[in-house]
Design a protein around this motif. Structure first.
Motif, mmCIF file in Angstrom:
data_model
loop_
_atom_site.group_PDB
_atom_site.id
_atom_site.type_symbol
_atom_site.label_atom_id
_atom_site.label_comp_id
_atom_site.label_asym_id
_atom_site.label_seq_id
_atom_site.Cartn_x
_atom_site.Cartn_y
_atom_site.Cartn_z
ATOM 1 N N MET A 75 39.323 28.247 28.715
ATOM 2 C CA MET A 75 40.691 28.328 29.203
ATOM 3 C C MET A 75 41.229 29.726 28.955
ATOM 4 O O MET A 75 40.710 30.471 28.119
ATOM 5 N N ALA A 76 42.308 30.081 29.699
ATOM 6 C CA ALA A 76 42.863 31.420 29.607
ATOM 7 C C ALA A 76 44.383 31.338 29.552
ATOM 8 O O ALA A 76 44.998 30.396 30.053
ATOM 9 N N VAL A 77 44.981 32.369 28.938
ATOM 10 C CA VAL A 77 46.434 32.480 28.842
ATOM 11 C C VAL A 77 46.820 33.898 29.229
ATOM 12 O O VAL A 77 46.227 34.867 28.743
ATOM 13 N N LEU A 78 47.819 34.028 30.104
ATOM 14 C CA LEU A 78 48.413 35.317 30.434
ATOM 15 C C LEU A 78 49.836 35.310 29.887
ATOM 16 O O LEU A 78 50.636 34.444 30.249
ATOM 17 N N ALA A 79 50.158 36.269 29.011
ATOM 18 C CA ALA A 79 51.477 36.324 28.380
ATOM 19 C C ALA A 79 52.042 37.731 28.464
ATOM 20 O O ALA A 79 51.293 38.707 28.543
ATOM 21 N N ASP A 80 53.371 37.840 28.421
ATOM 22 C CA ASP A 80 54.005 39.152 28.524
ATOM 23 C C ASP A 80 54.814 39.543 27.291
ATOM 24 O O ASP A 80 55.512 40.559 27.306
ATOM 25 N N TRP A 117 42.037 33.087 45.036
ATOM 26 C CA TRP A 117 41.163 31.914 44.980
ATOM 27 C C TRP A 117 40.949 31.262 46.346
ATOM 28 O O TRP A 117 40.346 30.187 46.427
ATOM 29 N N GLU A 118 41.426 31.863 47.422
ATOM 30 C CA GLU A 118 41.387 31.178 48.712
ATOM 31 C C GLU A 118 39.974 30.900 49.209
ATOM 32 O O GLU A 118 39.763 29.985 50.010
ATOM 33 N N ARG A 136 39.195 25.855 41.540
ATOM 34 C CA ARG A 136 40.042 26.770 40.771
ATOM 35 C C ARG A 136 40.511 26.073 39.504
ATOM 36 O O ARG A 136 40.436 24.840 39.382
ATOM 37 N N PRO A 137 41.039 26.838 38.536
ATOM 38 C CA PRO A 137 41.571 26.214 37.323
ATOM 39 C C PRO A 137 42.873 25.458 37.598
ATOM 40 O O PRO A 137 43.551 25.696 38.603
ATOM 41 N N VAL A 138 43.217 24.590 36.693
ATOM 42 C CA VAL A 138 44.541 23.980 36.690
ATOM 43 C C VAL A 138 45.505 25.016 36.107
ATOM 44 O O VAL A 138 45.237 25.608 35.069
ATOM 45 N N VAL A 139 46.624 25.237 36.790
ATOM 46 C CA VAL A 139 47.595 26.254 36.371
ATOM 47 C C VAL A 139 48.818 25.569 35.760
ATOM 48 O O VAL A 139 49.428 24.690 36.380
ATOM 49 N N VAL A 140 49.159 26.009 34.542
ATOM 50 C CA VAL A 140 50.262 25.415 33.779
ATOM 51 C C VAL A 140 51.262 26.508 33.427
ATOM 52 O O VAL A 140 50.876 27.637 33.097
ATOM 53 N N LEU A 175 44.376 39.577 38.143
ATOM 54 C CA LEU A 175 43.949 38.832 39.326
ATOM 55 C C LEU A 175 42.476 39.086 39.623
ATOM 56 O O LEU A 175 41.746 38.173 40.035
ATOM 57 N N ARG A 176 42.023 40.303 39.403
ATOM 58 C CA ARG A 176 40.605 40.580 39.599
ATOM 59 C C ARG A 176 39.762 39.809 38.589
ATOM 60 O O ARG A 176 38.714 39.254 38.928
ATOM 61 N N ALA A 177 40.230 39.739 37.342
ATOM 62 C CA ALA A 177 39.502 38.979 36.323
ATOM 63 C C ALA A 177 39.423 37.507 36.694
ATOM 64 O O ALA A 177 38.409 36.840 36.454
ATOM 65 N N MET A 178 40.488 36.976 37.300
ATOM 66 C CA MET A 178 40.496 35.567 37.675
ATOM 67 C C MET A 178 39.524 35.285 38.831
ATOM 68 O O MET A 178 39.070 34.155 39.004
ATOM 69 N N ARG A 179 39.205 36.311 39.617
ATOM 70 C CA ARG A 179 38.196 36.143 40.659
ATOM 71 C C ARG A 179 36.794 36.143 40.057
ATOM 72 O O ARG A 179 35.885 35.482 40.572
ATOM 73 N N GLU A 180 36.631 36.874 38.974
ATOM 74 C CA GLU A 180 35.298 37.052 38.388
ATOM 75 C C GLU A 180 34.975 36.008 37.326
ATOM 76 O O GLU A 180 33.803 35.671 37.126
ATOM 77 N N GLU A 181 35.989 35.509 36.628
ATOM 78 C CA GLU A 181 35.776 34.550 35.547
ATOM 79 C C GLU A 181 35.993 33.126 36.051
ATOM 80 O O GLU A 181 36.673 32.900 37.049
#
Length: 436
Positions: A1-6, A105-106, A111-115, A74-80
């Motif tokens: 799983m992955a987390v993107l935070a700011d 992801w088209e 694709r992953p579940v996005v929360v 976004l590039r990482a999400m295409r590769e991972e």
């Protein structure tokens, strides 16, 4: 799983949420990796990107953690390949990533579940923030009250409300309060942007000092979120540390940092304007006060606590008053002081598991905002993250072809430091000059 935070607080919320809602079940809340599930962390580069000290204070560990731009992510999400992605961002960031991910992801079979969701109390920009988060598979509501409000907003604009899922704050926990400590400890939980003015912040600090002098037998702690020069979720132009330098603090008053849960371990009275720390404290049944000294106002966020039984002023506290929380109010706020916290995330886990088991995986992301429904709003949000109206990276957008060199890293740090200096030193001076 992955987390993107700011920011540091959103990283804490996102990582702990990922651990709580992972279909395999929760592991150690402070160590998602310890649950046997890999956690990759991504920190969105910006004004509030957390420092190493802030990340260490959060106390949440990941298998990997790196700083990225939106386009790099976004590039990482295409590769991972992930099963679960948590977007722990401000509303505009969530909306931009939803459109960017939909595009990225088209051509993928799954694709992953996005929360996504909120770090704490939602007391402003309810409709704006919710509609910017619409399109995620799960929009988490931290309480029964929030879940009802969220669904009402979505249904009111004709948007699908099925993504709204009731949970609780992921960082609740700790031992229940059993009685007074030695010494009796009063904690004021400071907030970076509430209140904003020098006058109001000086007033609160002065009242804390007066309380410490009035009760020399007590330990009085000013719990701070960040050190000067660091940014958290909100900008702090007037850190209490700077204001305190001009005062002769009593020996029983100290400024402290660190994990809020560890501070609550020794707290006998938690005082705040509207911090989420109040909910953590109520969860542990620690006596909790939400101050009314500056009024009960939407701009302060303490209006959220109307009906809680926790509202009081410093004068009342100095006179010995101790509010009693209203149990019905507490039950609607996701505080889970009744022992229900163990099952608070079951519905979210079940929903995620069903989406992952669905033939073909989760359906395409479908945000409410599109170039058709919000043609004058959405393009600007996407452009701030170097994305075009269709979610495609704009020409010249930062790419992830290579790691930045040492010179570029130095320039980034210098630019971020200059920005923070401007916010905390230059901006207040200009504002005061404008008031002359």
């Amino acid at each position: 799983m992955a987390v993107l935070a700011d920011s540091d607080t959103r990283w804490k919320w996102g990582a702990l949420t990922a651990n709580r809602v992972a279909p395999a079940g929760p592991g150690d809340p402070g160590d998602p990796a310890g649950s046997g599930i890999r956690l990759d962390g991504y920190l969105l580069r910006g004004r509030a990107t957390p420092t190493a000290r802030q990340l260490g204070e959060v106390g949440v560990h990941a298998d990997s953690l790196r700083e990225v731009t939106a386009v790099e992510f976004l590039r990482a999400m295409r590769e991972e390949s992930y099963d679960l992605l948590v977007l722990a961002l401000v509303g505009g960031g969530v909306q931009a990533m939803l459109h960017g991910l939909k595009r990225a992801w088209e051509d993928r079979p799954r694709r992953p579940v996005v929360v996504t969701g909120y770090v704490g109390v939602v007391y402003e920009k309810l409709a704006d923030g919710l509609l910017l988060r619409h399109g995620a598979d799960l929009v988490l509501a931290n309480s029964r009250q929030d879940a009802e409000r969220f669904r009402a907003v979505y249904e009111g604009v004709g948007a699908d409300a099925s993504a709204v899922t009731e949970v609780a704050l992921p960082f609740l926990g700790g031992a229940a309060y059993t009685g007074e400590h030695e010494p009796y400890t009063v904690v004021f939980a400071a907030q970076p942007s509430v209140p904003e003015s020098r006058r109001d912040r000086t007033y609160l600090l002065d009242r804390l000092v007066r309380h410490a002098r009035r009760h020399p037998e007590r330990e009085v702690l000013l719990k701070l979120r960040s050190q000067p020069g660091e940014h958290t979720t909100h900008i702090e132009e007037l850190p209490y540390q700077k204001l305190a330098q001009r005062l002769d603090l009593p020996s029983n008053l100290r400024l402290v940092y660190g994990h809020m849960g560890e501070v609550l371990d020794r707290t006998d009275l938690l005082v705040t304007i509207s911090s989420t720390a109040a909910l953590e404290s109520l969860h542990r049944r620690i006596p909790t006060v939400v101050l009314t000294d500056l009024g009960i106002r939407e701009s302060l966020g303490n209006h959220h606590f109307v009906g809680s039984g926790c509202l009081a002023s410093w004068d009342q506290l100095d006179a010995g008053h101790r509010p009693e929380p209203d149990e019905a109010w507490v039950a609607r706020q996701g505080v889970a002081a009744d022992g229900s916290y163990a099952t608070a995330f079951d519905a979210a886990r079940e929903r995620i598991a069903k989406l992952l088991e669905r033939p073909g995986g989760p359906p395409p992301l479908t945000p409410y905002y599109t170039p058709v429904t919000a043609p004058g709003y959405l393009p600007g949000i996407l452009a701030r993250h170097h994305l075009g109206p269709d979610g495609t990276p704009l020409p010249g957008a930062p790419a992830a072809d290579r790691e930045p060199g040492p010179v570029r890293q130095i320039v980034r740090r210098a630019a971020r430091g200059a920005y923070r200096h401007g916010v905390q030193r230059v901006a207040p001076v200009i504002r005061r000059m404008g008031e002359l």
